[in-house]
Scaffold this motif. Structure first.
Motif, mmCIF file in Angstrom:
data_model
loop_
_atom_site.group_PDB
_atom_site.id
_atom_site.type_symbol
_atom_site.label_atom_id
_atom_site.label_comp_id
_atom_site.label_asym_id
_atom_site.label_seq_id
_atom_site.Cartn_x
_atom_site.Cartn_y
_atom_site.Cartn_z
ATOM 1 N N THR A 39 7.175 2.645 -15.205
ATOM 2 C CA THR A 39 6.081 1.714 -15.484
ATOM 3 C C THR A 39 5.138 2.315 -16.511
ATOM 4 O O THR A 39 4.756 3.479 -16.402
ATOM 5 C CB THR A 39 5.286 1.406 -14.196
ATOM 6 O OG1 THR A 39 6.175 0.871 -13.216
ATOM 7 C CG2 THR A 39 4.182 0.400 -14.466
ATOM 8 N N LEU A 60 3.787 1.580 -1.504
ATOM 9 C CA LEU A 60 4.238 1.784 -2.873
ATOM 10 C C LEU A 60 3.125 2.333 -3.755
ATOM 11 O O LEU A 60 3.341 3.208 -4.594
ATOM 12 C CB LEU A 60 4.767 0.466 -3.458
ATOM 13 C CG LEU A 60 6.049 -0.079 -2.840
ATOM 14 C CD1 LEU A 60 6.407 -1.418 -3.478
ATOM 15 C CD2 LEU A 60 7.192 0.898 -3.006
ATOM 16 N N ALA A 61 1.901 1.824 -3.571
ATOM 17 C CA ALA A 61 0.772 2.288 -4.371
ATOM 18 C C ALA A 61 0.473 3.757 -4.077
ATOM 19 O O ALA A 61 0.183 4.538 -4.989
ATOM 20 C CB ALA A 61 -0.458 1.431 -4.096
ATOM 21 N N SER A 62 0.559 4.145 -2.824
ATOM 22 C CA SER A 62 0.312 5.543 -2.457
ATOM 23 C C SER A 62 1.368 6.454 -3.062
ATOM 24 O O SER A 62 1.067 7.527 -3.594
ATOM 25 C CB SER A 62 0.300 5.687 -0.923
ATOM 26 O OG SER A 62 -0.721 4.913 -0.354
ATOM 27 N N TRP A 122 5.418 5.261 -10.000
ATOM 28 C CA TRP A 122 5.768 3.963 -9.412
ATOM 29 C C TRP A 122 7.283 3.860 -9.248
ATOM 30 O O TRP A 122 8.030 4.026 -10.204
ATOM 31 C CB TRP A 122 5.269 2.836 -10.300
ATOM 32 C CG TRP A 122 5.316 1.512 -9.617
ATOM 33 C CD1 TRP A 122 6.296 0.572 -9.722
ATOM 34 C CD2 TRP A 122 4.359 0.999 -8.694
ATOM 35 N NE1 TRP A 122 6.010 -0.506 -8.919
ATOM 36 C CE2 TRP A 122 4.822 -0.269 -8.279
ATOM 37 C CE3 TRP A 122 3.160 1.490 -8.173
ATOM 38 C CZ2 TRP A 122 4.129 -1.062 -7.373
ATOM 39 C CZ3 TRP A 122 2.467 0.697 -7.272
ATOM 40 C CH2 TRP A 122 2.962 -0.565 -6.883
ATOM 41 N N HIS A 132 1.515 1.609 -18.838
ATOM 42 C CA HIS A 132 0.308 0.822 -19.068
ATOM 43 C C HIS A 132 -0.127 1.023 -20.516
ATOM 44 O O HIS A 132 -0.369 2.150 -20.943
ATOM 45 C CB HIS A 132 -0.815 1.268 -18.126
ATOM 46 C CG HIS A 132 -0.511 1.032 -16.682
ATOM 47 N ND1 HIS A 132 -1.189 0.112 -15.923
ATOM 48 C CD2 HIS A 132 0.418 1.577 -15.856
ATOM 49 C CE1 HIS A 132 -0.704 0.105 -14.692
ATOM 50 N NE2 HIS A 132 0.268 0.999 -14.630
ATOM 51 N N ALA A 186 3.061 5.863 -5.708
ATOM 52 C CA ALA A 186 2.898 5.875 -7.168
ATOM 53 C C ALA A 186 1.923 6.949 -7.613
ATOM 54 O O ALA A 186 2.124 7.588 -8.653
ATOM 55 C CB ALA A 186 2.436 4.502 -7.651
ATOM 56 N N HIS A 187 0.861 7.156 -6.838
ATOM 57 C CA HIS A 187 -0.127 8.165 -7.215
ATOM 58 C C HIS A 187 0.438 9.573 -7.124
ATOM 59 O O HIS A 187 0.012 10.469 -7.854
ATOM 60 C CB HIS A 187 -1.370 8.040 -6.327
ATOM 61 C CG HIS A 187 -2.283 6.923 -6.734
ATOM 62 N ND1 HIS A 187 -3.091 6.984 -7.841
ATOM 63 C CD2 HIS A 187 -2.496 5.702 -6.184
ATOM 64 C CE1 HIS A 187 -3.769 5.855 -7.958
ATOM 65 N NE2 HIS A 187 -3.428 5.061 -6.971
ATOM 66 N N MET A 229 0.822 -1.195 0.000
ATOM 67 C CA MET A 229 0.000 0.000 0.000
ATOM 68 C C MET A 229 0.865 1.258 0.000
ATOM 69 O O MET A 229 0.491 2.285 -0.561
ATOM 70 C CB MET A 229 -0.942 -0.013 1.200
ATOM 71 C CG MET A 229 -2.071 -1.037 1.080
ATOM 72 S SD MET A 229 -3.332 -0.834 2.376
ATOM 73 C CE MET A 229 -2.397 -1.336 3.815
ATOM 74 N N THR A 245 2.814 -7.534 -5.222
ATOM 75 C CA THR A 245 2.865 -6.305 -5.996
ATOM 76 C C THR A 245 2.587 -6.595 -7.447
ATOM 77 O O THR A 245 2.646 -7.737 -7.877
ATOM 78 C CB THR A 245 4.241 -5.643 -5.874
ATOM 79 O OG1 THR A 245 5.241 -6.571 -6.298
ATOM 80 C CG2 THR A 245 4.507 -5.227 -4.441
#
Length: 260
Positions: free
Chosen positions: A112, A3-5, A12, A114, A7-8, A1, A260
């Protein structure tokens, strides 16, 4: 979590030396605070964990049902066994002679990327997988770590890793599918490939066998632990159901917070 926070807010992150460095640092911190970590011990029966105050299972639903057989309420065990496997993943690793030639040069600034096309394309692609079919235009999750961490590639070369969703248990080599998607945004990518290796979903599943291992946290912990998704009935244990989903028509999935 964490890392996800991050990233925003900042993008990332790419850990220098690889993602294993994060796990190593957490394990070292645990040991520094008096904890002990055990690896490679497979748990087949929950009775083997007698004496542990908190039990956390990052397994498939069917594995949890098997491990806790005879101890969970019958109704709960039956519900676990009705959960089907979620989508599979095919991973393709590339070695390149040069960085990916993105048409939009700013994409090279992101560790990263997408690749999914329009919203409709993404929805159609994921729907195909849900129906057990391979998508001709899969959603690609791509990382280009060697642009930011030179230790990830041999001298004068670049490494790229890409993953796509496929039907669970698929044996298909998805290299061509991934290359096609990248070429849409980076013409000439194909000519830069020095080598590649595909790991089909069937092989990934075998490498990441969903069995329980002894919890690495052996320091005193509270009698219960909160989990935002799923809590099993007594005997108290937290169930992080990895890669499982209720059978159609519901598409909810339960994903382990440790992956992850």
């Amino acid at each position: 979590m964490v890392l996800a926070s991050y990233a925003h807010g900042r993008g990332w992150p790419i850990p220098v030396g690889g993602s294993q460095k994060i796990t190593d640092a957490m394990a070292d911190d645990l040991v520094d605070h008096g904890g002990q970590a055990e690896r490679g011990v497979v748990i087949a029966d929950i009775a083997e964990l007698d004496g542990f105050g908190v039990k956390i299972f990052a397994t498939s639903a069917t594995s949890l049902a098997s491990i806790t057989a005879g101890m969970m309420p019958d109704g709960y065990s039956r519900r676990l066994r009705t959960l089907s496997d979620g989508r599979g993943v095919c991973k393709v690793d590339f070695v390149l002679a040069a960085p990916i030639p993105w048409t939009n040069e700013s994409v090279a600034l992101s560790p990263t990327v997408h690749i999914g096309g329009s919203r409709r394309e993404i929805a159609n692609s994921e729907a195909e997988i849900s129906w057990g079919r391979h998508s001709p235009t899969p959603y690609v999750l791509l990382t280009q770590p060697s642009l930011f961490d030179a230790s990830r590639a041999p001298a004068r070369l670049q490494t790229v890793s890409a993953s796509i969703h496929v039907p669970n248990g698929s044996t298909r080599d998805c290299t061509a599918d991934v290359i096609h998607q990248i070429e849409r945004l980076a013409p000439g990518f194909r000519e830069l490939i020095v080598g590649s290796k595909a790991t089909p979903a069937s092989q990934l599943a075998a490498q990441q066998r969903p069995t329980a291992t002894r919890t690495p946290w052996r320091t005193p912990l509270p009698a219960s632990i909160w989990h935002p998704r799923r809590r099993s009935p007594p005997p108290a244990c937290t169930a992080c159901l990895d890669g499982s989903r209720p059978r159609p028509p519901c598409e909810t999935s339960f994903t382990s917070p440790h992956r992850t």
